[in-house]
Enzyme design. Sequence first.
Site, mmCIF file in Angstrom:
data_model
loop_
_atom_site.group_PDB
_atom_site.id
_atom_site.type_symbol
_atom_site.label_atom_id
_atom_site.label_comp_id
_atom_site.label_asym_id
_atom_site.label_seq_id
_atom_site.Cartn_x
_atom_site.Cartn_y
_atom_site.Cartn_z
ATOM 1 N N LYS A 176 39.024 -25.077 -15.117
ATOM 2 C CA LYS A 176 38.760 -26.413 -15.639
ATOM 3 C C LYS A 176 38.606 -27.373 -14.456
ATOM 4 C CE LYS A 176 40.841 -30.074 -16.936
ATOM 5 N NZ LYS A 176 39.751 -31.071 -16.648
ATOM 6 N N GLU A 251 49.222 -28.392 -5.725
ATOM 7 C CA GLU A 251 48.907 -29.142 -4.504
ATOM 8 C C GLU A 251 48.654 -30.571 -4.939
ATOM 9 O OE1 GLU A 251 47.250 -31.241 -2.204
ATOM 10 O OE2 GLU A 251 45.599 -29.917 -1.642
ATOM 11 N N CYS A 285 43.051 -35.300 0.344
ATOM 12 C CA CYS A 285 44.508 -35.199 0.192
ATOM 13 C C CYS A 285 45.234 -35.227 1.526
ATOM 14 C CB CYS A 285 44.876 -33.944 -0.598
ATOM 15 S SG CYS A 285 44.265 -32.407 0.118
ATOM 16 N N GLU A 386 50.138 -43.078 -2.308
ATOM 17 C CA GLU A 386 48.844 -42.536 -1.897
ATOM 18 C C GLU A 386 47.728 -43.382 -2.503
ATOM 19 O OE1 GLU A 386 46.820 -38.119 -1.618
ATOM 20 O OE2 GLU A 386 47.842 -38.661 -3.462
#
Length: 505
Positions: A176, A251, A285, A386
Amino acid sequence: MSSSKSLFIGGEWVAASDGGVREIHSPHDNALVATVSEATKEDSLRAIAAARASFDSGVFTSWPLLARCEFVEKIADLIDRDAEILAGLESGDTAKRMIEARYDMADIAATFRHFASLGKKLHDRTVDVGDPKITSKIVHEAVGVCALIGPWNYPLLQISWKVAPALVSGCSFIVKPSELTPSTAIHLMKLLAEAGLPAGVANLILGGGATAGAPLTEDPRVDLVSFTGGLVTGKRIMATAAQTVKKVALELGGKNPNIIFADADIDAAIDNAVTAAFLHSGQVCSAGTRLLVEESIHDRVVNEIVRRAGEIHLGGPRDEQAETGPLISEGHLKKIEEYMQNAIADGARLLVGGKRATRSDLKNGWYFEPTVLDGCTTKMSCVQDESFGPILTVETFSTKEEAVALGNDTIYGLSGAVWSRDEGKAQEVAAKLRHGTIWVNDYGPYRPQAEWGGFKASGVGRELGEHGLSEYLETKHIWTNNKPARSGWFLDRSESTDDGKGSTQ
């Protein structure tokens, strides 16, 4: 691509069960680039059933390991063959520059080849138990049915980090991708089918997480969930997966310190700091969006980074002058604007950027200017949260110990960097930083042969390297007694004798 049949379930291309579709628009100018099926919960359940049936049938696990490795090598060859097509699809969905998309395709092919090579080295292990009549063997088996859920910033690359080891291991799976960037995952399914993968081993579901993704984490027929994405969603997946005791590999991003000491190669450190913060508009990331600079060189380093940030040319995928592109969506742009407002309210000083790009040719896209915020501390939300955007925060330190403390003062632990000509100091700092990857006098490179993943809130498990294959394997111990005998632990009273006086011998 535009198709009302873009779900791949049980080896067939099908439409969503309710006929639903989603339009994919370019972040560069909001132009329509694709129309794809939007899966329902029922579609996801059908994909799970197809994957479960294929795995339980042994249609793919019965392939010899070498055959599966050769199949994965063939996929690498097909990716090379279709690299320009795939780069175009990726660039269409994300609006990243074509040069970046082409680099991604080369990395993807290298990932498939790495896992194919690694799989050929996989072997059973015999344990010496000190008894010649006993064979004690450790073997590896596929974990089962896997849900592979990818992000929008590196759509095919991150999916390939999951698909390649799943194939080598013999797993069946449901992919997905992000609902914003489905096109390369669709093409990958075509390549898997072209290469001869048995029906039902690979399945593709498109759509939002709440509808299409949730069943993949809830259903007991799924044995492992591998997810790359945001922390909030990752926590939810981890909690949901616990209800059926699934394996998880997560992650979840990072807030990555880039530490520059006064004795560093300053020119190289500055150049890499600009790349670390603003490549792909910070939508990485491992982006180096926390600059930690020794106080004595603060002005020299920061002034030059500000100058260079202000000169970065923004543009679309076909703009030959472009150095970085837009944010992925209007919604993400609004999050970045809110992030900026909070940073200024907390006391950060804006040195450059800080707003949506105003150039006339960018007005229809989601562009945000490269931004530098100075005077930041770890008490500020802009340092702790973040942004996933082109925003660099600057902190200062005076000692090696302070640099380490600041670098670790985050809930995340994905990556970081240390810049110093003093090798001993650099290695000492690298050893003390609680992050999964540390670069010394460099920023950003990775290779499929090396593990990738984070400490703390950056995730669970590892991708790539050797451990990236281990995530998709169960380890089984088989003990064989080649000269079976009775254990004699409990007395077998059927063999005792009765002398008529109630005694036994």
